[in-house]
Design a protein around this motif. Structure first.
Motif, PDB file in Angstrom:
ATOM      1  N   ARG A  15       0.855  -1.276  -0.076  1.00 15.66           N
ATOM      2  CA  ARG A  15       0.100   0.114   0.104  1.00 15.66           C
ATOM      3  C   ARG A  15       0.889   1.425  -0.167  1.00 15.66           C
ATOM      4  N   SER A  16       1.974   1.152   0.773  1.00 15.86           N
ATOM      5  CA  SER A  16       2.858   2.439   0.903  1.00 15.86           C
ATOM      6  C   SER A  16       3.588   2.639  -0.493  1.00 15.86           C
ATOM      7  N   ALA A  17       4.059   1.388  -0.982  1.00 16.35           N
ATOM      8  CA  ALA A  17       4.810   1.673  -2.149  1.00 16.35           C
ATOM      9  C   ALA A  17       3.803   2.120  -3.257  1.00 16.35           C
ATOM     10  N   ARG A  18       2.589   1.624  -3.565  1.00 14.28           N
ATOM     11  CA  ARG A  18       1.595   2.167  -4.358  1.00 14.28           C
ATOM     12  C   ARG A  18       1.213   3.633  -4.270  1.00 14.28           C
ATOM     13  N   ALA A  19       1.111   3.863  -3.054  1.00 14.98           N
ATOM     14  CA  ALA A  19       0.775   5.611  -2.782  1.00 14.98           C
ATOM     15  C   ALA A  19       1.762   6.374  -3.048  1.00 14.98           C
ATOM     16  N   ARG A  20       3.210   5.699  -3.135  1.00 14.65           N
ATOM     17  CA  ARG A  20       4.022   6.861  -3.424  1.00 14.65           C
ATOM     18  C   ARG A  20       4.577   6.549  -5.103  1.00 14.65           C
ATOM     19  N   GLY A  21       3.660   5.945  -5.959  1.00 17.15           N
ATOM     20  CA  GLY A  21       3.728   5.918  -7.122  1.00 17.15           C
ATOM     21  C   GLY A  21       4.783   4.778  -7.745  1.00 17.15           C
ATOM     22  N   PHE A  22       5.163   3.901  -6.781  1.00 16.34           N
ATOM     23  CA  PHE A  22       5.924   2.643  -7.271  1.00 16.34           C
ATOM     24  C   PHE A  22       5.373   1.582  -8.304  1.00 16.34           C
ATOM     25  N   LEU A  23       5.890   0.982  -8.977  1.00 19.24           N
ATOM     26  CA  LEU A  23       5.218   0.041  -9.779  1.00 19.24           C
ATOM     27  C   LEU A  23       5.521  -1.232  -8.934  1.00 19.24           C
ATOM     28  N   VAL A  24       4.453  -2.229  -8.563  1.00 22.90           N
ATOM     29  CA  VAL A  24       4.768  -3.198  -7.784  1.00 22.90           C
ATOM     30  C   VAL A  24       4.320  -4.675  -8.435  1.00 22.90           C
ATOM     31  N   ASN A  25       5.198  -5.621  -8.491  1.00 24.18           N
ATOM     32  CA  ASN A  25       4.693  -6.949  -9.023  1.00 24.18           C
ATOM     33  C   ASN A  25       4.991  -7.891  -7.830  1.00 24.18           C
ATOM     34  N   ILE A  26       4.120  -8.963  -7.473  1.00 23.88           N
ATOM     35  CA  ILE A  26       4.221  -9.754  -6.720  1.00 23.88           C
ATOM     36  C   ILE A  26       4.450 -11.053  -7.541  1.00 23.88           C
ATOM     37  N   ASN A  27       5.111 -12.016  -6.540  1.00 26.43           N
ATOM     38  CA  ASN A  27       5.426 -13.420  -6.962  1.00 26.43           C
ATOM     39  C   ASN A  27       4.658 -14.335  -6.433  1.00 26.43           C
ATOM     40  N   CYS A  28       3.597 -15.261  -7.197  1.00 26.44           N
ATOM     41  CA  CYS A  28       2.893 -16.211  -6.492  1.00 26.44           C
ATOM     42  C   CYS A  28       3.257 -17.523  -6.986  1.00 26.44           C
ATOM     43  N   THR A  29       3.473 -18.462  -6.121  1.00 27.95           N
ATOM     44  CA  THR A  29       3.584 -19.789  -6.196  1.00 27.95           C
ATOM     45  C   THR A  29       2.344 -20.669  -5.911  1.00 27.95           C
ATOM     46  N   LEU A  30       2.005 -21.691  -6.767  1.00 32.73           N
ATOM     47  CA  LEU A  30       0.708 -22.741  -6.492  1.00 32.73           C
ATOM     48  C   LEU A  30       1.445 -24.016  -5.880  1.00 32.73           C
ATOM     49  N   TYR A  31       0.777 -24.455  -4.898  1.00 35.39           N
ATOM     50  CA  TYR A  31       1.267 -25.773  -4.609  1.00 35.39           C
ATOM     51  C   TYR A  31       0.295 -26.826  -4.475  1.00 35.39           C
ATOM     52  N   ASP A  32       0.347 -28.177  -4.292  1.00 36.02           N
ATOM     53  CA  ASP A  32      -0.677 -29.141  -4.426  1.00 36.02           C
ATOM     54  C   ASP A  32      -1.782 -28.729  -3.595  1.00 36.02           C
ATOM     55  N   HIS A  33      -1.628 -28.177  -2.533  1.00 33.62           N
ATOM     56  CA  HIS A  33      -2.954 -28.156  -1.471  1.00 33.62           C
ATOM     57  C   HIS A  33      -3.359 -26.830  -1.755  1.00 33.62           C
ATOM     58  N   SER A  34      -3.103 -25.910  -2.780  1.00 33.14           N
ATOM     59  CA  SER A  34      -3.468 -24.560  -2.985  1.00 33.14           C
ATOM     60  C   SER A  34      -5.093 -24.707  -3.058  1.00 33.14           C
ATOM     61  N   ASP A  35      -5.746 -23.688  -2.523  1.00 32.51           N
ATOM     62  CA  ASP A  35      -7.275 -23.441  -2.355  1.00 32.51           C
ATOM     63  C   ASP A  35      -7.506 -22.553  -3.636  1.00 32.51           C
ATOM     64  N   ILE A  36      -8.073 -22.994  -4.693  1.00 31.86           N
ATOM     65  CA  ILE A  36      -8.176 -22.137  -5.807  1.00 31.86           C
ATOM     66  C   ILE A  36      -9.016 -21.008  -5.619  1.00 31.86           C
ATOM     67  N   GLU A  37     -10.170 -21.271  -5.009  1.00 30.52           N
ATOM     68  CA  GLU A  37     -11.187 -19.967  -4.877  1.00 30.52           C
ATOM     69  C   GLU A  37     -10.588 -19.214  -3.953  1.00 30.52           C
ATOM     70  N   ALA A  38      -9.668 -19.606  -2.844  1.00 32.15           N
ATOM     71  CA  ALA A  38      -9.289 -18.525  -1.935  1.00 32.15           C
ATOM     72  C   ALA A  38      -7.935 -17.793  -2.901  1.00 32.15           C
ATOM     73  N   MET A  39      -7.456 -18.649  -3.584  1.00 32.96           N
ATOM     74  CA  MET A  39      -6.384 -17.864  -4.607  1.00 32.96           C
ATOM     75  C   MET A  39      -6.909 -16.827  -5.506  1.00 32.96           C
ATOM     76  N   ALA A  40      -8.143 -17.015  -6.049  1.00 36.35           N
ATOM     77  CA  ALA A  40      -8.685 -16.266  -6.987  1.00 36.35           C
ATOM     78  C   ALA A  40      -9.247 -15.209  -6.112  1.00 36.35           C
ATOM     79  N   GLN A  41      -9.565 -15.006  -4.846  1.00 38.99           N
ATOM     80  CA  GLN A  41     -10.050 -13.904  -3.953  1.00 38.99           C
ATOM     81  C   GLN A  41      -8.729 -13.106  -3.872  1.00 38.99           C
ATOM     82  N   PHE A  42      -7.610 -13.985  -3.630  1.00 37.20           N
ATOM     83  CA  PHE A  42      -6.581 -13.223  -3.361  1.00 37.20           C
ATOM     84  C   PHE A  42      -6.085 -12.345  -4.529  1.00 37.20           C
ATOM     85  N   PHE A  43      -6.154 -12.918  -5.506  1.00 45.16           N
ATOM     86  CA  PHE A  43      -5.617 -12.356  -6.743  1.00 45.16           C
ATOM     87  C   PHE A  43      -6.548 -10.980  -6.975  1.00 45.16           C
ATOM     88  N   THR A  44      -8.058 -11.218  -6.905  1.00 42.41           N
ATOM     89  CA  THR A  44      -8.686 -10.014  -7.034  1.00 42.41           C
ATOM     90  C   THR A  44      -8.447  -8.973  -6.109  1.00 42.41           C
TER      91      THR A  44
END
Ligand code: SF4
Length: 204
Positions: A15-44
């Motif tokens: 939030r702080s970086a975006r408020a200062r105008g920085f470009l932010v990219n996040i790195n996400c890894t999916l595992y065997d037990h990943s909850d797909i709906e929870a992942m979708a909500q997180f991406f949103t």
């Protein structure tokens, strides 16, 4: 990163970086037990509320030294997992080519291009990629000319067989994009295909 409160601190930092105008990219890894709906909500949440520019996405690489080995996805499980995720498409922004996303969903028979995203760290140029550590070269030229690249990729090295990581397969997708721009445009317009037959594995 596996510590109490890390998520909240990361969100506050974003939030702080975006408020200062920085470009932010996040790195996400999916595992065997990943909850797909929870992942979708997180991406949103990441894209709409935190307004992060983009998400880098990959299945977890099966590091041989990882303490728990049963969390890693096989190639077939990875493709099914990404299809289920992409089928929930809610306008997320990914830092990938359209054909790499299509590859994750099992629609492209890509082989790794291990020299496509070279890793430079304090020890030198790491062979052959940032996932495997088979020594270091002192210079980029030495890395390129003295690494046996044919020893890596699906079917060429046991550690590579379940790998679908962006460092090796995004360069292949980019080469394919340049070679087949109409196919790439179709993938960009329609998004990754989430139904139907999957592409065969690449020739070994
Ligand atoms: S398949 Fe994966 S682990 Fe093997 S060389 Fe390519 S990127 Fe590295």
């Amino acid at each position: 990163v596996d510590q109490e409160g890390v998520y909240d601190r990361a969100v506050a930092a974003i939030r702080s970086a975006r408020a200062r105008g920085f470009l932010v990219n996040i790195n996400c890894t999916l595992y065997d037990h990943s909850d797909i709906e929870a992942m979708a909500q997180f991406f949103t949440f990441i894209c709409q509320e935190l307004k992060v520019e983009s998400i880098t996405l990959s299945p977890g690489f099966a590091y041989q030294d990882a303490p728990t080995q049963n969390q890693f996805l096989s190639r077939q499980n990875s493709r099914m997992t990404f299809r289920r995720l992409f089928a929930l498409n809610r306008g997320w922004r990914f830092s990938h080519s359209a054909l790499f996303l299509d590859f994750l969903a099992g629609n492209q028979s890509y082989q790794c291009t291990p020299w496509g995203n070279p890793t430079r760290n304090v020890f030198g140029w790491q062979r052959p990629c940032y996932l495997l550590n088979h020594g270091h070269a002192a210079t980029f030229r030495e890395l390129m000319t003295t690494t046996d690249w044919s020893a890596y990729g699906i079917g060429h090295h046991g550690a590579c067989d379940n790998c679908m990581m962006h460092c090796g397969f995004e360069p292949t997708a980019v080469n394919d994009t340049v070679t087949h721009p109409w196919k790439a445009m179709q993938a960009a317009l329609l998004g990754p295909r989430t139904k139907g037959a999957m592409a065969p594995e690449p020739p070994r």
